[in-house]
Design a protein around this motif. Sequence first.
Motif, PDB file in Angstrom:
ATOM      1  N   LYS A 199     -47.310  -0.157  12.618  1.00  0.00           N
ATOM      2  CA  LYS A 199     -48.718  -0.426  12.904  1.00  0.00           C
ATOM      3  C   LYS A 199     -49.201  -1.443  11.876  1.00  0.00           C
ATOM      4  O   LYS A 199     -49.476  -1.127  10.717  1.00  0.00           O
ATOM      5  CB  LYS A 199     -49.526   0.861  12.813  1.00  0.00           C
ATOM      6  CG  LYS A 199     -51.004   0.683  13.152  1.00  0.00           C
ATOM      7  CD  LYS A 199     -51.733   2.018  13.089  1.00  0.00           C
ATOM      8  CE  LYS A 199     -53.217   1.852  13.403  1.00  0.00           C
ATOM      9  NZ  LYS A 199     -53.932   3.137  13.360  1.00  0.00           N
ATOM     10  N   MET A 200     -49.277  -2.718  12.318  1.00  0.00           N
ATOM     11  CA  MET A 200     -49.551  -3.813  11.385  1.00  0.00           C
ATOM     12  C   MET A 200     -51.025  -3.830  10.952  1.00  0.00           C
ATOM     13  O   MET A 200     -51.937  -3.611  11.762  1.00  0.00           O
ATOM     14  CB  MET A 200     -49.183  -5.145  12.019  1.00  0.00           C
ATOM     15  CG  MET A 200     -47.707  -5.277  12.398  1.00  0.00           C
ATOM     16  SD  MET A 200     -46.596  -5.271  10.967  1.00  0.00           S
ATOM     17  CE  MET A 200     -46.907  -6.918  10.294  1.00  0.00           C
TER      18      MET A 200
ATOM     19  N   SER B 149     -54.302  -1.224  18.495  1.00  0.00           N
ATOM     20  CA  SER B 149     -55.677  -1.194  18.989  1.00  0.00           C
ATOM     21  C   SER B 149     -55.761  -1.934  20.308  1.00  0.00           C
ATOM     22  O   SER B 149     -55.267  -3.051  20.439  1.00  0.00           O
ATOM     23  CB  SER B 149     -56.622  -1.845  17.973  1.00  0.00           C
ATOM     24  OG  SER B 149     -57.924  -1.936  18.509  1.00  0.00           O
ATOM     25  N   LEU B 150     -56.408  -1.305  21.274  1.00  0.00           N
ATOM     26  CA  LEU B 150     -56.525  -1.905  22.600  1.00  0.00           C
ATOM     27  C   LEU B 150     -57.937  -2.414  22.885  1.00  0.00           C
ATOM     28  O   LEU B 150     -58.234  -2.804  24.015  1.00  0.00           O
ATOM     29  CB  LEU B 150     -56.133  -0.863  23.667  1.00  0.00           C
ATOM     30  CG  LEU B 150     -54.753  -0.216  23.509  1.00  0.00           C
ATOM     31  CD1 LEU B 150     -54.508   0.767  24.648  1.00  0.00           C
ATOM     32  CD2 LEU B 150     -53.658  -1.243  23.450  1.00  0.00           C
ATOM     33  N   ILE B 151     -58.792  -2.424  21.878  1.00  0.00           N
ATOM     34  CA  ILE B 151     -60.183  -2.795  22.143  1.00  0.00           C
ATOM     35  C   ILE B 151     -60.576  -4.094  21.458  1.00  0.00           C
ATOM     36  O   ILE B 151     -61.744  -4.462  21.437  1.00  0.00           O
ATOM     37  CB  ILE B 151     -61.136  -1.664  21.693  1.00  0.00           C
ATOM     38  CG1 ILE B 151     -60.997  -1.402  20.189  1.00  0.00           C
ATOM     39  CG2 ILE B 151     -60.868  -0.403  22.508  1.00  0.00           C
ATOM     40  CD1 ILE B 151     -62.009  -0.405  19.663  1.00  0.00           C
TER      41      ILE B 151
ATOM     42  N   SER C 201     -55.276 -11.799  24.142  1.00  0.00           N
ATOM     43  CA  SER C 201     -54.726 -10.557  24.666  1.00  0.00           C
ATOM     44  C   SER C 201     -55.095  -9.446  23.701  1.00  0.00           C
ATOM     45  O   SER C 201     -55.892  -9.673  22.771  1.00  0.00           O
ATOM     46  CB  SER C 201     -53.210 -10.671  24.838  1.00  0.00           C
ATOM     47  OG  SER C 201     -52.713  -9.607  25.591  1.00  0.00           O
ATOM     48  N   ALA C 202     -54.518  -8.235  23.911  1.00  0.00           N
ATOM     49  CA  ALA C 202     -54.882  -7.116  23.039  1.00  0.00           C
ATOM     50  C   ALA C 202     -53.675  -6.518  22.324  1.00  0.00           C
ATOM     51  O   ALA C 202     -53.763  -6.192  21.145  1.00  0.00           O
ATOM     52  CB  ALA C 202     -55.595  -6.034  23.836  1.00  0.00           C
ATOM     53  N   GLU C 203     -52.560  -6.332  23.014  1.00  0.00           N
ATOM     54  CA  GLU C 203     -51.437  -5.632  22.387  1.00  0.00           C
ATOM     55  C   GLU C 203     -50.137  -6.001  23.083  1.00  0.00           C
ATOM     56  O   GLU C 203     -50.071  -6.115  24.318  1.00  0.00           O
ATOM     57  CB  GLU C 203     -51.646  -4.113  22.460  1.00  0.00           C
ATOM     58  CG  GLU C 203     -50.643  -3.293  21.673  1.00  0.00           C
ATOM     59  CD  GLU C 203     -50.923  -3.245  20.172  1.00  0.00           C
ATOM     60  OE1 GLU C 203     -50.112  -2.650  19.439  1.00  0.00           O
ATOM     61  OE2 GLU C 203     -51.958  -3.806  19.725  1.00  0.00           O
ATOM     62  N   LEU C 204     -49.076  -6.164  22.280  1.00  0.00           N
ATOM     63  CA  LEU C 204     -47.704  -6.317  22.759  1.00  0.00           C
ATOM     64  C   LEU C 204     -46.893  -5.199  22.112  1.00  0.00           C
ATOM     65  O   LEU C 204     -46.751  -5.161  20.883  1.00  0.00           O
ATOM     66  CB  LEU C 204     -47.140  -7.687  22.380  1.00  0.00           C
ATOM     67  CG  LEU C 204     -45.640  -7.894  22.662  1.00  0.00           C
ATOM     68  CD1 LEU C 204     -45.334  -7.767  24.151  1.00  0.00           C
ATOM     69  CD2 LEU C 204     -45.178  -9.244  22.118  1.00  0.00           C
ATOM     70  N   ALA C 205     -46.398  -4.278  22.922  1.00  0.00           N
ATOM     71  CA  ALA C 205     -45.647  -3.125  22.407  1.00  0.00           C
ATOM     72  C   ALA C 205     -44.182  -3.288  22.776  1.00  0.00           C
ATOM     73  O   ALA C 205     -43.803  -3.121  23.935  1.00  0.00           O
ATOM     74  CB  ALA C 205     -46.199  -1.831  22.990  1.00  0.00           C
TER      75      ALA C 205
END
Length: 826
Positions: free
Chosen positions: A176-177, A203-205, A315-319
């Motif tokens: 978790k950066m 975080s997705l927001i 964008s929001a997140e790359l998992a």
Amino acid sequence: MTALYPVQDVFTRGEISPRLHSRASLDLYRAALAKCENFVTLPHGGIRARGGSYFVGEVKASAKKTRLIPFIFSSDQAYCLEFGDQYIRVYAYGARVGTVEIASPYLEADLFQLAYVQSADQMWITHRDYLPKVLTRAAHTTWTLADFEFLDGPYDPINDTATTLTPSDTGHLTPKMTSNIAPSGTASNGGATADAYKMFNRSLIEDVTVDSGSSGFIRYRNAGGARRIVDAYWIATSNTIDPSNNANNADQFTAWELQGSNDGVNWTTLDSRTGEIGWSNSEKRFYEFTNKSAYEYHQLLFTGGGGADAAPSRSAELALHMAASDQTPFDLTASDTAGINDGAGFQSTDVGRAVRLLGSDGVWRWARITGYTSATVAKIVLYGHALPNTNPIVRWRLGTFVPGRYVESSSLFEERLAFSRRFSVYASATGDFDNFTLGEKDDDALEFVQAGGGQANDIVWIADSDGALLIGTSGGIRALSGSGIDEALTPSSFKNRRSRTFGCARIRPVDAGQSFLYVTRSRRAIAELTQVQANKFTSDDIGQVSEHIPKKGVVEIAYQTDPDPMLWFPLDDGELGGYTHQPSQDVRGMHRHRFGGAAAGLEWAAVESAVVTPGQNGVDDIWLVVRRTIGGMTKRYIEVMQPPFEYGALEDAFQVDCGLTYSGAPVNVVSGLGHLNGEKVDVLADGKVFRGLTIASGQVTLPAGATAAKWQVGLPFQGKADTLELDVGGQDGSLIGRRKKVAKLILSLLETDMTGLQVQSFMRGRWEAVRMPSIVASDGKAKLYTGNVEVPIDDSWEGQGRVKIRHVNPTPCTIRAFTPVFDAEP
């Protein structure tokens, strides 16, 4: 009184039950025998002495039971597997394959409860107390046995208790950066912005500026140069998506490549996507691909956008999901033990068990338990996709397989690998034998719970039939298929039909061409399953007229197609049962076989296992495990029953058990027979018969200095046939039960050594030799005779017109017909 000549030229009903010995009114009576021992009934009508058995080798541990299992890649590549106490050995075409030996977990007591199914070079082996195993042939002498891992299923019902499961990690490649370089590794993008790390901060927001234009990259480099495998990823959009309003700075990319590199310069494409349009606020999309290579760098190289090309890409997140094989197992902590193993909590036996977890984003993931810490803590690795966070998980499912509840039988059906346990059938995704992820698509894996019929009977085997998966239960057989004619079985299209059948034993059935043969629940009968209409079946007891043979207890069954269609089945008393099966010609005859030698408590050797594989010469090989007492010790030998003698040279006939062949220069002594030390053997040497010779120090010597270039050496056995009381009809009714006196017997023979053929009246104790001039040549060698011969018989008026026939030499014998000539009282 006029002599009667009732010919019997058909024996296709074999040896019938003593309960039928006077039922002369039955059609089958005139085609039956009172005894058929070491003779086989031929589809053509006659009986023929069975072939002998060729000695292959001693099992690894003769003191323990051993089972044979066939491994058939094709008609050209077939093997016989020796399953013993915690080992497997491999044989092919009458010999062991090198020194191949595979360690296995199966104990002696488990061997005859093993079920198996094979496809090409893999065999899946199941037992209720063991994780399923997969046996793989990589080459002729390279074999491996490994755990079979179900991918994502099957599972017990969803948890309905208050117990939660909390993971200590998420399966992400990245931590978790909190900045581009913290806590470890390095995040970067094409625009060199300071917030690149926010694509990896869980975080997705947040709106994350990935690049200033419509194309670019987002990249992560592992800390310390470590290389890791990535096999899936998901992308989440900004929560301010508005493709129609570029001023909103919301521009989600629509095409990309996921790449890996070990130097940051040369990149390998792992996955690519185009046309990913129509994104909505905070939408998450999931992507999987196959990859086994580890990389230090991973990047998403993207183009295109939802708004104007000049707008920044956001964008929001790359998992990125780290492959389970690369993960360090992490804790899964339960808030309580309720719902886990009936309230007992995690157990050490849960290692290897699957767990399904519903993440906070409403998406199911699955994990596998790799270690046990306590009743509330287990170690897991996560498959498929990374979790969004480490929040407690309320909805979860444990894998259904635990010790004592593993799958019990298996089959292949419509490109699916299917397993069964208790009342359930589990079938893989179509063409993907590892994948048991349930779904609603036609090719998804499926689970079927056996219900109906008014009884809750365990499933004991499953088998592929024309258009249906046959489900054998202790109460009968059902057929599982697609809901329509010629319709495939799918999660949403199925029907389950009951058939009027017998309950089944936990013994693998065999495909006999136009029908299936299976053992009934008691193991005391064998039934034939015949399809009467689409997915509708009926059963008949094929051995009812010979019920006394399978009633001794059937151990297993094996089916031979060449040279004649026959079922072979070892019995609890050590005999080998046989059944000639050609229903299209109304050929259904049972026979019994007692092998040469003796086992403890028996006057014959005990056959304990039998399988059939294709042979090299087009004739099936019948492999046997035979137990004998040799030199006061229990010996279990692997032997191959030889093809019956047909249209060949007499010296090539192999009519001895546990035997070997010598071929070469003429010799007086043959060695290499240590497995029969101290036993009396018969020898066919260049066509001359020597009986009762003793093996000493592994050698046998012909008497009087005789020599031979072709030897067949082994334990003797006798072919025996007893006739029934024939009823030819008298002037005032049946002759059954009236006194009769047999004067002679007329035999019709084919390629038979008559020097070993003898007949006897049931009322007199003397065996009469079958003689004819010139049958024995001047050099003492036997000759094979074809034709009719008359044998005078010393009988009494107290008899029933019945005779006994036996063949005692290690030579061929085929009887096409016989005619007892007798007088009967008025």
